[in-house]
Scaffold this active site. Structure first.
Site, PDB file in Angstrom:
ATOM      1  N   ALA A   1       0.829  -1.204   0.000  1.00 26.90           N
ATOM      2  CA  ALA A   1       0.000   0.000   0.000  1.00 26.90           C
ATOM      3  C   ALA A   1       0.870   1.264   0.000  1.00 26.90           C
ATOM      4  O   ALA A   1       1.978   1.271   0.534  1.00 26.90           O
ATOM      5  CB  ALA A   1      -0.905  -0.013   1.228  1.00 26.90           C
TER       6      ALA A   1
ATOM      7  N   HIS B   1     -12.625  -2.168  10.956  1.00 27.03           N
ATOM      8  CA  HIS B   1     -12.519  -3.598  11.281  1.00 27.03           C
ATOM      9  C   HIS B   1     -11.195  -3.853  12.022  1.00 27.03           C
ATOM     10  O   HIS B   1     -11.154  -4.512  13.058  1.00 27.03           O
ATOM     11  CB  HIS B   1     -12.592  -4.426   9.987  1.00 27.03           C
ATOM     12  N   ASN B   2     -10.119  -3.311  11.478  1.00 29.13           N
ATOM     13  CA  ASN B   2      -8.811  -3.513  12.106  1.00 29.13           C
ATOM     14  C   ASN B   2      -8.728  -2.828  13.464  1.00 29.13           C
ATOM     15  O   ASN B   2      -8.100  -3.344  14.386  1.00 29.13           O
ATOM     16  CB  ASN B   2      -7.697  -2.998  11.187  1.00 29.13           C
TER      17      ASN B   2
ATOM     18  N   GLU C   1     -10.336  -4.982  15.802  1.00 30.58           N
ATOM     19  CA  GLU C   1      -9.419  -6.132  15.997  1.00 30.58           C
ATOM     20  C   GLU C   1      -8.360  -5.794  17.069  1.00 30.58           C
ATOM     21  O   GLU C   1      -8.057  -6.624  17.929  1.00 30.58           O
ATOM     22  CB  GLU C   1      -8.769  -6.439  14.652  1.00 30.58           C
TER      23      GLU C   1
ATOM     24  N   LYS D   1     -12.917  -1.410   6.341  1.00 30.84           N
ATOM     25  CA  LYS D   1     -11.802  -2.329   6.651  1.00 30.84           C
ATOM     26  C   LYS D   1     -10.903  -1.719   7.737  1.00 30.84           C
ATOM     27  O   LYS D   1     -10.425  -2.423   8.631  1.00 30.84           O
ATOM     28  CB  LYS D   1     -10.994  -2.627   5.382  1.00 30.84           C
TER      29      LYS D   1
ATOM     30  N   SER E   1     -10.194  -8.893   4.372  1.00 23.84           N
ATOM     31  CA  SER E   1      -9.673  -9.368   5.655  1.00 23.84           C
ATOM     32  C   SER E   1      -9.674 -10.882   5.702  1.00 23.84           C
ATOM     33  O   SER E   1     -10.521 -11.531   5.111  1.00 23.84           O
ATOM     34  CB  SER E   1     -10.494  -8.833   6.819  1.00 23.84           C
TER      35      SER E   1
END
Ligand code: NBP
Length: 479
Positions: A81, A190-191, A194, A187, A133
């Site tokens: 990235a 989401h991380n 997490e 996303k 993911s």
């Protein structure tokens, strides 16, 4: 090229672990996949290792890669990235035509995705920033996929992505998230969740260890928890990691691993974005800071040398009661972290006009991704049933938190008294108590701001903005 006439339904640029596994996943679902990597040797290695698994068209040049694709061309970029992604976009777009679709499946920052989407839209190309993911194994066997971009591009791309995604009762863990940066934003959060999930798990382990449970005993506790409402991928792998014995020393591996947690940045991005949006995500922030603190040797050795306190020994007479309390604290904190993350997505969706469906987000996180958990089916149901300001107000969730809170408070109090840091559990509890409080000491903060900066304050008994003449006769004036 392995064939000059066959066309590929999809192409993957970047054949490191994620790209090659994703390409193999497409191939195993019967799709013909074009392959390109900057360093041709990597493409060749992939063909030698996996070429026989399915229909691959390996291209030595970008031009040949693009030529081998059906139209509209679907090009998935899976490179490092940042500048790598920009470099590949610049090179590949020269060979594409209006209507073609470029997908960035890397972990891009959503603002970069917004920028890229805008620029490529002006050139007639679709740009789909997609969260993926599930790590290496997910990419190969079925990840959770969070695509953004134009709805039109989803028509052409969605069925392919849904095909290779994880499934729950046949339902794909892939859905259109919204325009431009929506997929990468989802996303990112989401991380962030997490990070919080893992921090709570680590705190649960720490509290139980301080009470005298061995790593193997804590492993058994997590295995048992995984059969109930905490059932999740992270709880499952926790029992495996805690069970692992280090071959060199014969000790539990977890006791040999250096206690400095690293990070790649998505947790930090989540918190930075939350600060911009004004959404309190203190559990995620504490989790990012806990990692930073753990990886700060100078600070930690100064603290160890200078600071005194309890020795972490938890005096526990009834182990099972403690285990039950820690389970309740873990479940409650986890619910708060999901509530905060989803609140951040909802706020961003309003700010950027994305129209993200939170129930759909919870639905596609149920399998394939790292935070997959039984709880997500319940969260999906709560958001599908009605508009929620916060997950915490959902009747059944609020009732269960109400029942769990005594245990949660006991864990925070016990750990704090014994000098076992529980920044995640206590941040979650502080949030719970803050949002349910009828009155907050923010009133005093406003009074202080008015004192030193004449920033004014509101009153509970009438509308308007007011200022006290603090350095005068201390009468109140309307601002
Ligand atoms: P890496 O992030 O390690 O990137 C390696 C790939 O990028 C190679 O194919 C390399 O080509 C290519 N590349 C680079 Br580096 N710079 C390039 C450039 N300027 N032009 C063209 N190609 C370039 O690969 P990965 O671990 O497979 O991850 C790919 C993406 O997926 C990343 O964005 C990552 O954040 C994301 N992701 C990873 C995971 C995971 O579990 N690993 C999970 C979810 C998402 P070369 O062979 O010529 O050097």
């Amino acid at each position: 090229m392995t064939s000059s006439t066959a066309k590929a339904q999809v192409g993957v640029i970047g054949l490191a672990v994620m790209g090659s596994n994703l390409a193999r996943n497409f191939a195993s679902h019967g799709h013909t996949v074009a392959l390109y990597n900057r360093t041709t040797a990597r493409t060749d290695e992939m063909m030698v290792a996996y070429g026989a698994e399915g229909a691959f068209l390996a291209a030595p040049t970008l031009e040949e890669f693009v030529d081998s694709l059906e139209r509209p061309r679907r090009v998935i970029i899976m490179v490092k990235a940042g500048m790598g992604t920009d470099a590949v976009i610049e090179q590949v777009k020269e060979h594409l035509e209006p209507g073609d679709i470029i997908v960035d499946g890397g972990n891009a920052h959503f603002e970069d995705t917004r920028r890229r989407e805008k620029a490529l839209r002006a050139e007639g190309l679709h740009f789909v920033g997609t969260g993926i993911s599930g790590g290496e194994e997910g990419a190969l066997k079925g990840p959770s996929i969070m695509p953004g971009g134009s709805r039109e591009s989803y028509e052409a791309l969605g069925p392919l992505l849904e095909d290779i995604s994880a499934k729950v009762d046949g339902e794909p863990c892939c859905a259109y998230m919204g325009p431009d940066g929506a997929g990468h934003f989802v996303k990112m959060v989401h991380n962030g969740i997490e990070y919080a999930d893992m921090q709570f798990i680590a705190e649960a382990y720490d509290v139980l260890s301080a009470a005298g449970l061995s790593a193997a005993e804590v492993s058994d506790v997590f295995r048992e928890w995984n059969t109930g409402d905490l059932d999740s991928y992270l709880i499952e792998i926790t029992s495996e990691v805690l069970d692992q014995v280090d071959a060199a020393t014969g000790r539990p591996l977890v006791e040999v691993i250096t206690d400095a947690a690293e990070q790649k940045g998505t947790g930090r991005w989540t918190v930075q974005s939350a600060l911009e949006l004004g959404v309190p995500v203190n559990t995620i922030a504490e989790s990012v800071f806990a990692r930073s603190t753990s990886g700060h040797p100078a600070l930690r050795s100064a603290g160890q040398a200078a600071l005194s306190g309890p020795d972490r020994a938890l005096e526990v007479t009834d182990r099972q009661s403690l285990v039950d309390d820690v389970r309740a604290a873990l479940w409650s904190a986890k619910v708060v972290a999901y509530a905060q993350g989803l609140d951040q997505i909802r706020t961003a969706s309003e700010t950027y006009d994305w129209g993200v469906d939170i129930a759909e987000v919870a639905r596609i996180w149920r399998a394939g991704c790292i935070i997959r958990a039984r709880l997500l089916e319940r969260i999906r149901g709560e958001y599908a049933a009605g508009d929620l300001t916060t997950l915490l107000e959902a009747e059944s969730i609020a009732a269960e938190l109400g029942q769990a809170q005594d245990a949660w408070r006991r864990v925070v109090a016990l750990a704090t008294t014994a000098g076992v840091p529980v920044p995640g559990f206590s941040a979650a509890l502080a949030y719970y108590d803050t949002v349910r409080a009828p009155r907050l000491p923010a009133a005093l903060v406003q009074g202080l701001r008015d004192f030193f900066g004449a920033h004014t304050y509101g009153r509970t008994d009438r509308p308007g903005a007011f200022h006290t003449l603090w350095s005068g006769d201390r009468s109140e004036v309307e601002a």
